[in-house]
Design an enzyme around this catalytic site. Structure first.
Site, short mmCIF file in Angstrom:
data_model
loop_
_atom_site.label_atom_id
_atom_site.label_comp_id
_atom_site.label_asym_id
_atom_site.label_seq_id
_atom_site.Cartn_x
_atom_site.Cartn_y
_atom_site.Cartn_z
N GLY A 12 4.20 -32.17 -14.76
CA GLY A 12 5.40 -32.94 -14.43
C GLY A 12 5.22 -33.69 -13.14
O GLY A 12 6.11 -33.74 -12.29
N ASN A 56 5.40 -27.14 -13.13
CA ASN A 56 6.59 -27.79 -12.57
C ASN A 56 7.38 -28.59 -13.61
O ASN A 56 8.59 -28.77 -13.44
CB ASN A 56 6.15 -28.71 -11.41
CG ASN A 56 7.23 -29.69 -11.01
OD1 ASN A 56 8.17 -29.34 -10.29
ND2 ASN A 56 7.13 -30.93 -11.49
N TYR A 69 19.36 -23.96 -19.67
CA TYR A 69 18.38 -24.23 -18.60
C TYR A 69 18.19 -22.98 -17.73
O TYR A 69 17.05 -22.56 -17.48
CB TYR A 69 18.90 -25.39 -17.75
CG TYR A 69 18.15 -25.67 -16.48
CD1 TYR A 69 16.97 -26.41 -16.50
CD2 TYR A 69 18.63 -25.22 -15.24
CE1 TYR A 69 16.29 -26.68 -15.32
CE2 TYR A 69 17.96 -25.50 -14.06
CZ TYR A 69 16.79 -26.23 -14.11
OH TYR A 69 16.11 -26.50 -12.95
#
Ligand code: NAD
Length: 249
Positions: A12, A89, A154
């Site tokens: 990422g 990440n 999440y």
């Protein structure tokens, strides 16, 4: 030069926290492999590092796709011979009410944010164990400590990441491989700008911190460098909170 000649993978890494981590690692002498689903963005981030004198290679891959993760790991091992540091990440954080959450949305979140860690760690660890050396840093979130509305899917991945890291730490510690997590607070990034369009929300987030300023990717990159370097050789299975004093526990 805390990472001189260290072969490092940052996922990422096209923008945001990952790009900041890759940049700081390169400044500290690492040879950085930037991985992102956004191929052109990743190449642009790698080129920025190279134009500043750093060493960077961009690899396009979807972290939730095991074949693509394996191809990335194989490429790094074939070209660099080892992997010293892995920073998991890459992640997404679209909002959705729990009661409206579809199974497809749940699965996508789990696959990108959590199952990806399973893929990366399982594919990278054998090489680290063989060399009796390795550092893995997983990007969790401060939301695990306080819960966040409309982010249940999440937060579950970010909490799962901590449990996964602690358990892996117990299995690989004897091989001198370290695995730790960072829980960033509200960090001003490209992804955050998409999610938080109301300036009042951002002002409230800042007001809830001890530090009276927005945190930026370098604020997370520094602690990540610490966990990737020999400075943290006595730490594994830990979670480092980087949130400007938003929560204390
Ligand atoms: P961002 O959206 O700015 O950048 C994320 C990067 O990940 C992008 O380059 C994107 O292309 C890449 N990516 C997304 N899905 C991918 C996939 N399937 N495969 C490969 N790459 C993929 O995000 P950010 O704000 O920099 O956040 C980075 C990490 O930090 C995330 O895991 C996020 O959950 C975590 N985090 C961020 C904050 C914050 O406030 N920004 C707070 C806590 C935790």
């Amino acid at each position: 030069m805390l990472l001189k000649d260290k072969i490092s993978i940052v996922t990422g890494a096209a923008v945001g926290i990952g790009a900041g981590v890759a940049e700081l690692f390169a400044q500290h002498g690492a040879k950085v492999f930037l991985v992102d689903i956004d191929g052109p963005g990743c190449e642009a981030a790698a080129e920025r590092i190279r134009s500043s004198g750093g060493s960077a290679v961009a690899l396009q891959a979807d972290v939730s796709n095991r074949e693509q993760v394996k191809a990335s790991v194989d490429h790094v091992l074939a070209s660099a011979g080892r992997i010293d540091v892995l920073v998991n990440n890459a992640g997404i954080y679209p909002r959705q009410d729990f009661l409206s959450l579809t199974e497809a949305e749940w699965d996508q979140m789990q696959n990108i944010n959590l199952k990806s860690i399973f893929h990366w760690c399982q594919l990278v660890l054998p090489a680290m164990i063989a060399r009796r050396s390795g550092k893995i840093v997983n990007m969790s979130s401060v939301t695990v400590f306080k819960g966040t509305e409309r982010l249940s899917h999440y937060v579950s991945t970010k909490a799962g990441m901590i449990g996964l890291s602690r358990s892996i730490a117990r299995e690989v510690g004897a091989h001198n491989v370290h695995i730790n997590c960072i829980t960033p607070g509200a960090i001003k990034t490209e992804g955050e700008a998409v999610v938080h369009t109301d300036p009042r929300v951002l002002a409230d987030l800042q007001a809830a911190q001890c530090l009276d300023r927005r945190l930026l990717p370098p604020d997370v990159a520094g602690p990540c460098l610490f966990l990737a370097s020999a400075l943290s050789d006595g730490m594994t299975g830990q979670t480092l909170n980087v949130d400007g004093g938003l929560v204390m526990h």
